[in-house]
Motif scaffolding. Sequence first.
Motif, PDB file in Angstrom:
ATOM      1  N   THR A  37       1.024  -1.089  -0.246  1.00 39.68           N
ATOM      2  CA  THR A  37      -0.083   0.015  -0.032  1.00 39.68           C
ATOM      3  C   THR A  37       0.943   1.139  -0.025  1.00 39.68           C
ATOM      4  N   HIS A  38       0.225   2.419  -0.125  1.00 42.44           N
ATOM      5  CA  HIS A  38       0.824   3.791  -0.243  1.00 42.44           C
ATOM      6  C   HIS A  38       1.498   3.951   1.231  1.00 42.44           C
ATOM      7  N   GLU A  39       0.883   3.558   2.324  1.00 36.15           N
ATOM      8  CA  GLU A  39       1.112   3.637   3.496  1.00 36.15           C
ATOM      9  C   GLU A  39       2.548   2.687   3.776  1.00 36.15           C
ATOM     10  N   ARG A  40       2.544   1.556   3.394  1.00 35.99           N
ATOM     11  CA  ARG A  40       3.767   1.006   3.553  1.00 35.99           C
ATOM     12  C   ARG A  40       5.110   1.327   2.803  1.00 35.99           C
ATOM     13  N   LYS A  41       4.765   1.904   1.524  1.00 43.98           N
ATOM     14  CA  LYS A  41       5.809   2.682   0.817  1.00 43.98           C
ATOM     15  C   LYS A  41       6.360   3.689   1.758  1.00 43.98           C
ATOM     16  N   VAL A  42       5.322   4.546   2.247  1.00 39.25           N
ATOM     17  CA  VAL A  42       6.038   5.691   2.961  1.00 39.25           C
ATOM     18  C   VAL A  42       6.593   5.348   4.294  1.00 39.25           C
ATOM     19  N   ARG A  43       6.128   4.099   4.976  1.00 43.73           N
ATOM     20  CA  ARG A  43       6.856   3.767   6.067  1.00 43.73           C
ATOM     21  C   ARG A  43       8.237   3.412   5.872  1.00 43.73           C
ATOM     22  N   MET A  44       8.463   2.644   4.710  1.00 40.09           N
ATOM     23  CA  MET A  44       9.886   2.145   4.220  1.00 40.09           C
ATOM     24  C   MET A  44      10.652   3.429   3.895  1.00 40.09           C
ATOM     25  N   LEU A  45      10.183   4.244   2.996  1.00 44.45           N
ATOM     26  CA  LEU A  45      10.889   5.418   2.779  1.00 44.45           C
ATOM     27  C   LEU A  45      11.320   6.323   4.120  1.00 44.45           C
ATOM     28  N   SER A  46      10.475   6.347   5.143  1.00 47.55           N
ATOM     29  CA  SER A  46      10.495   7.048   6.219  1.00 47.55           C
ATOM     30  C   SER A  46      11.900   6.548   6.909  1.00 47.55           C
ATOM     31  N   GLN A  47      11.841   5.158   7.085  1.00 43.79           N
ATOM     32  CA  GLN A  47      12.975   4.427   7.901  1.00 43.79           C
ATOM     33  C   GLN A  47      14.298   4.912   7.294  1.00 43.79           C
ATOM     34  N   ALA A  81      13.847  13.550  -0.789  1.00 40.32           N
ATOM     35  CA  ALA A  81      12.918  12.437  -0.111  1.00 40.32           C
ATOM     36  C   ALA A  81      12.363  12.818   0.946  1.00 40.32           C
ATOM     37  N   ALA A  82      13.134  13.719   1.991  1.00 43.57           N
ATOM     38  CA  ALA A  82      12.485  14.188   2.962  1.00 43.57           C
ATOM     39  C   ALA A  82      11.400  15.397   2.631  1.00 43.57           C
ATOM     40  N   ALA A  83      11.507  16.255   1.509  1.00 47.70           N
ATOM     41  CA  ALA A  83      10.552  16.879   0.990  1.00 47.70           C
ATOM     42  C   ALA A  83       9.075  16.014   0.908  1.00 47.70           C
ATOM     43  N   VAL A  84       9.299  14.757   0.159  1.00 51.59           N
ATOM     44  CA  VAL A  84       8.350  14.009  -0.425  1.00 51.59           C
ATOM     45  C   VAL A  84       7.574  13.485   0.993  1.00 51.59           C
ATOM     46  N   LEU A  85       8.235  13.290   1.943  1.00 51.68           N
ATOM     47  CA  LEU A  85       7.654  12.937   3.284  1.00 51.68           C
ATOM     48  C   LEU A  85       7.170  13.795   3.861  1.00 51.68           C
ATOM     49  N   VAL A  86       7.390  15.217   3.780  1.00 56.43           N
ATOM     50  CA  VAL A  86       6.615  16.085   4.404  1.00 56.43           C
ATOM     51  C   VAL A  86       5.450  16.385   3.771  1.00 56.43           C
ATOM     52  N   SER A  87       5.221  16.067   2.339  1.00 53.12           N
ATOM     53  CA  SER A  87       3.943  16.209   1.532  1.00 53.12           C
ATOM     54  C   SER A  87       3.094  15.052   1.987  1.00 53.12           C
ATOM     55  N   THR A  88       3.654  13.975   2.711  1.00 49.12           N
ATOM     56  CA  THR A  88       2.566  12.850   3.298  1.00 49.12           C
ATOM     57  C   THR A  88       2.245  13.100   4.597  1.00 49.12           C
ATOM     58  N   GLY A  89       2.607  14.284   5.248  1.00 52.84           N
ATOM     59  CA  GLY A  89       2.327  14.554   6.500  1.00 52.84           C
ATOM     60  C   GLY A  89       3.376  14.613   7.362  1.00 52.84           C
ATOM     61  N   ARG A  90       4.612  14.341   7.110  1.00 52.34           N
ATOM     62  CA  ARG A  90       5.625  14.270   7.932  1.00 52.34           C
ATOM     63  C   ARG A  90       6.337  15.835   8.214  1.00 52.34           C
ATOM     64  N   GLU A  91       5.483  16.770   8.676  1.00 49.02           N
ATOM     65  CA  GLU A  91       5.700  18.229   8.834  1.00 49.02           C
ATOM     66  C   GLU A  91       6.920  18.374   9.454  1.00 49.02           C
ATOM     67  N   GLU A  92       7.300  17.506  10.758  1.00 53.67           N
ATOM     68  CA  GLU A  92       8.663  17.851  11.536  1.00 53.67           C
ATOM     69  C   GLU A  92       9.938  17.574  10.751  1.00 53.67           C
ATOM     70  N   LEU A  93       9.751  17.272   9.361  1.00 56.31           N
ATOM     71  CA  LEU A  93      11.008  17.246   8.550  1.00 56.31           C
ATOM     72  C   LEU A  93      10.983  18.237   7.792  1.00 56.31           C
ATOM     73  N   ILE A  94      10.586  19.216   7.802  1.00 57.38           N
ATOM     74  CA  ILE A  94      10.328  20.533   6.873  1.00 57.38           C
ATOM     75  C   ILE A  94      11.560  21.335   7.103  1.00 57.38           C
ATOM     76  N   ASP A  95      12.089  21.344   8.307  1.00 55.68           N
ATOM     77  CA  ASP A  95      13.215  22.161   8.521  1.00 55.68           C
ATOM     78  C   ASP A  95      14.507  21.385   7.992  1.00 55.68           C
ATOM     79  N   SER A  96      14.637  20.143   8.153  1.00 50.03           N
ATOM     80  CA  SER A  96      15.621  19.231   7.863  1.00 50.03           C
ATOM     81  C   SER A  96      15.718  19.109   6.170  1.00 50.03           C
ATOM     82  N   ALA A  97      14.486  19.034   5.668  1.00 49.17           N
ATOM     83  CA  ALA A  97      14.545  19.259   4.057  1.00 49.17           C
ATOM     84  C   ALA A  97      15.003  20.411   3.406  1.00 49.17           C
ATOM     85  N   ALA A  98      14.558  21.552   4.173  1.00 50.42           N
ATOM     86  CA  ALA A  98      14.861  22.735   3.758  1.00 50.42           C
ATOM     87  C   ALA A  98      16.148  23.162   3.786  1.00 50.42           C
TER      88      ALA A  98
END
Length: 677
Positions: A37-47, A81-98
């Motif tokens: 699922t999309h959620e499983r793929k997001v988890r893998m990328l998040s790790q 990769a971090a920016a795409v995770l931000v778009s999925t709801g991982r807003e805490e990564l926005i400063d790191s991605a930026a």
Amino acid sequence: MKQWNRWDSSSYGWADAADEYEQLLYESQPLPASDWTHERKVRMLSQMVDYYATHQQADGAIVDPYSEAERYYSTPSYALAAAVLVSTGREELIDSAASALTHSIELLVSGRTPDQHPDFFIVMIMGAYRILKGRMPEQAERWRQALATIEPEETYLFTMSKMKNPNRMINWNAIMLSGEVIRQAEGIASHDTTWIDDYLQKYHLPRFTSLGWYEDGPLDRPNSPFAYDIATRYHLGVMMLSGYAGTTAHALQTRLQHGAMSSLLTLSPLGELPPRGRSAQHQWNEAAAAFVFTIQAQQAYADGALQWAGAFRRAADKTWAAIEKWQSSEGYVQIVRNHFSAEQRHGYEVYSNHTTYNLWTAAALAYTLWYEQPEEITPYPIPAELGSRTLQADGWFETVFSSVPDQQIVIHTALNDPYMIPGIARIQRTGLHANLATSSSGHRDQGFTEFSAGDIVPLSYIPAWQTADNIWHHLAEGIPTAVPFDRDAGVDPSDGGGSYRIEQSSTTTAHNQFAIRWQGPLQGVNQVVATYEQSPGHIVVTYEVSTNPEAKSNTSTEQLKQIGAWIPLFLSDGQEYSTIKTERIDRSLVATQTEQSIPALDRADKTPLSSATMIEQEQVEVITVTYRDQSIRIIPITPEATITFPDEANQVASRNGLLRGARIEAKGSRISFEIFL
């Protein structure tokens, strides 16, 4: 072929194979809903991203924990990769991605990219920019101003202004063009595509074969690694989705569709791309393929071709799964498919780095998620799971693929390439570990590849022969060439007089048989014929060597003392060793055990064994390889054959770890053996 919109098979090199598969596809049943699922793929990328977030410096750079430096394009890969995770709801990564994005832009526009790889930066930078610009408008304006200073012919390395050599307009240039199209789409660069059209028309479209594969390397002598075929097509796919509509758009789109079809037809049942050339067995191969398959699935789905969409969807899922198998509990992946530590760099290329290729993989998966649509596409079997076929690569790829349901063998054919030796390089079957029957061979020249253990020995499933002087020769020994081997340029497969052709090819639903005839100035012989017969769980190989009466030879077959067959046995993945043993057992017991181990469905269209196995022998010598609780058996068919373990192949380096070489030997000029999976 029942064409869906945007698919043009008129010039496709494997149109017949695609048609035959399509018929089977329409007759097949849909598979259960995918657990990818999309959620499983997001988890893998998040790790993956979370692991490398711990290696981010105050200035935004990602530092490799092993070389202790910022390497290649790790930081812009992380930014994307971090920016795409931000778009999925991982807003805490926005400063790191930026922070990573800011640092990457500064490096690019100032000419300070690590390891001199500016061409790779822009496509990742622009992907991250598109996502983050609306969330950080003030910072985005500074990014925009900096990006507007880029002058492509000066900023990037692989341009005609810098190289002044058409042969150097390789994958780097195509990757840069992909990013530049996004810069145009964002209004940061001129919308004039003339210069992009020119590069594509002159230097990239000519590299595509009739199968849609991209031949990387010098135009006059491409080395054609499958890794750089899929990587280039992935980037050009991003370019098309980013709005490229220049003069080559239609031609390029057709070639990308053909390439996606060829990748589908040759994907292994375990979701791995073929091993050929540099960067083979690196995880990012399958990450790029995940993007290619996902986009093709969505295009087919939009056009109502639901079975095709399901096949491409399943192919994409299998590539995700192939990568996940090598993901550690910490989140990173083993960038090459072995368990040696990253410090040991076993199977790495000279340019491979832990951070770089983990984050390149993450970036490709991120782009896949970014473009993935929410439609639930019902999976259908991929070609490796449905029907039988033997396919010959075109161009300079020098590879033959043969599959029956849930099983595939890959054979390399060039006689003069010390980096990719001839013979069976890969055998994979559903349910078995990819390494068990080997997924990559040894080398005669290691080229770009580094190994921390083992000897450089050209070991694959290849024929061997002993001449009257007691010297053993084999097919991978190679033939003299006029142009010395160059790892960058590769070799012309015809240099030195070697050639091959496929003969006697026949298939049924779950069985195929074909022969490859190699000819050339080999040591002691002029011709080698290898016959391959396979059905699910069972492969029979026969080698015959001879002297072609029309060719000059210093040795006749009457002077041959013995015939042999080299067998690569998987020894170790760097973490666990296999158990290799030989024993004499009753042949009827072998057949009974094998029939019991193969599901009834597999046996439905399967000959009892091979006609070659019907010999008068009560007992046979058997090699059994057991690895991670799974086993294969190799059994000589030729009467009175013996099994030896030559010292020179005790520990052979391969990308997957270590191999051990066995040689089956017999009198005469013909030998057969079988492999039970």
